[in-house]
Design a protein around this motif. Structure first.
Motif, short mmCIF file in Angstrom:
data_model
loop_
_atom_site.label_atom_id
_atom_site.label_comp_id
_atom_site.label_asym_id
_atom_site.label_seq_id
_atom_site.Cartn_x
_atom_site.Cartn_y
_atom_site.Cartn_z
N VAL A 192 0.86 -1.19 0.00
CA VAL A 192 0.00 0.00 0.00
C VAL A 192 0.89 1.24 0.00
N GLU A 193 0.56 2.18 -0.88
CA GLU A 193 1.27 3.45 -0.94
C GLU A 193 0.28 4.60 -0.74
N ILE A 194 0.71 5.62 -0.04
CA ILE A 194 -0.05 6.87 0.10
C ILE A 194 0.85 8.01 -0.35
N ASP A 195 0.38 8.76 -1.33
CA ASP A 195 1.12 9.92 -1.85
C ASP A 195 2.54 9.55 -2.26
N GLY A 196 2.69 8.34 -2.84
CA GLY A 196 3.98 7.93 -3.37
C GLY A 196 4.90 7.26 -2.38
N TYR A 197 4.49 7.15 -1.12
CA TYR A 197 5.32 6.51 -0.10
C TYR A 197 4.72 5.16 0.29
N VAL A 198 5.56 4.14 0.36
CA VAL A 198 5.11 2.82 0.80
C VAL A 198 4.84 2.88 2.30
N VAL A 199 3.59 2.65 2.67
CA VAL A 199 3.20 2.71 4.09
C VAL A 199 2.93 1.32 4.65
N SER A 200 2.87 0.32 3.77
CA SER A 200 2.69 -1.05 4.21
C SER A 200 3.15 -2.01 3.13
N ALA A 201 3.88 -3.04 3.52
CA ALA A 201 4.29 -4.12 2.63
C ALA A 201 4.26 -5.39 3.46
N GLU A 202 3.17 -6.15 3.34
CA GLU A 202 2.95 -7.31 4.21
C GLU A 202 2.73 -8.56 3.37
N CYS A 203 3.23 -9.69 3.88
CA CYS A 203 2.98 -10.98 3.26
C CYS A 203 2.26 -11.89 4.25
N GLY A 204 1.48 -12.81 3.71
CA GLY A 204 0.69 -13.72 4.52
C GLY A 204 -0.75 -13.71 4.08
N ALA A 205 -1.55 -14.63 4.59
CA ALA A 205 -2.97 -14.69 4.25
C ALA A 205 -3.62 -13.34 4.50
N ASN A 206 -4.45 -12.87 3.54
CA ASN A 206 -4.97 -11.51 3.65
C ASN A 206 -6.42 -11.37 3.19
N THR A 207 -7.15 -12.49 3.08
CA THR A 207 -8.55 -12.40 2.68
C THR A 207 -9.34 -13.53 3.32
N PHE A 208 -10.64 -13.60 3.04
CA PHE A 208 -11.51 -14.64 3.59
C PHE A 208 -11.66 -15.79 2.58
N ASN A 209 -11.94 -16.96 3.11
CA ASN A 209 -12.13 -18.16 2.29
C ASN A 209 -13.62 -18.28 1.95
#
Length: 247
Positions: A192-209
């Motif tokens: 996720v970037e806001i105004d050109g800056y990376v504010v989050s970079a996460e790996c792992g399960a990230n949604t519902f089944n």
């Protein structure tokens, strides 16, 4: 003038008509990369949806107009398929002392049969004039929810904070970008970037089944209450979505 479908959606609602009034279908038409999606209006109160110039959309929600004024965009996101989404947004002034939060964008998921609605997979929220974003996941086919519909103790839903305490400047266009893969796999990653800056970079399960794919929601959701401000407003422009990306 309007299709039967749109009229049925808006039955019982009263809106101000402007030159560029945006209805459910017009929202996707205003943003070509959303045009293949199925758009549903969730804005049931008078004067809550405002029109903007072509290529822009604006929403206003008042204290006596319910919890939400949003459009849901289905049939774009797919699990386990890379995607990118970007848009610019501008809000009205926020109350920095307001302890109630509200959201301006969500990634949500439709429950399976026998499953109740849960908190959204992701939500871009405002609190006391700052931005934050959460991400939730659940590998279970049917969510186990003995304690609420989010990531309460004993629930099968997990949660992470993508970012928080990010200053939100009113009446200024901010740019949001998100790219990656929505998946229940531990190898999935999101940036996720806001105004050109990376504010989050996460790996792992990230949604519902779930059997249905996740969907997007643009607009205002305020389920908590009102304190010191009677109206929330947001505008969007330059919304771009693609499933044809390389990560």
């Amino acid at each position: 003038m309007f299709s039967v479908l749109i009229m049925s959606i808006l039955a019982g609602c009263t809106f101000n008509y402007t030159e560029y009034s945006l209805w459910a279908g017009d929202f996707s038409n205003a943003f070509p990369t959303l045009s293949s999606g199925r758009v549903h209006l969730e804005c049931w109160h008078g004067d809550a949806l405002i029109g903007q110039a072509p290529g822009q959309a604006g929403f206003t929600l008042g204290a006596n107009q319910g919890k939400r004024c949003e459009v849901a965009v289905h049939d774009l996101l797919e699990r386990d398929r890379p995607f990118s989404l970007s848009f610019k947004f501008k809000t009205a002034a926020e109350n920095s002392s307001d302890h109630y939060w509200h959201s301006y964008f969500q990634v949500h998921s439709f429950p399976d049969e026998g499953e109740q609605w849960r908190c959204p997979i992701m939500a871009l929220e405002a609190l006391q004039g700052e931005l934050r974003m959460f991400n939730r996941s659940d590998k279970e086919a049917i969510a186990h929810l003995p304690n609420g519909t989010c990531a309460g103790e004993g629930n099968s839903i997990s949660s992470r904070t993508l970012f928080e305490n990010l200053p939100l400047t009113p009446e200024v266009w901010h740019e949001f970008r998100m790219s990656g893969v929505l998946s229940t796999s531990d190898s999935a990653c999101l940036t996720v970037e806001i105004d050109g800056y990376v504010v989050s970079a996460e790996c792992g399960a990230n949604t519902f089944n779930d059997k249905s794919s996740p969907f997007l929601k643009f607009g205002i959701y305020n389920p908590t209450g009102w304190n010191g401000i009677s109206t929330l407003s947001i505008e969007y422009k330059d919304i771009y979505f693609s499933n044809d990306v390389e990560l």
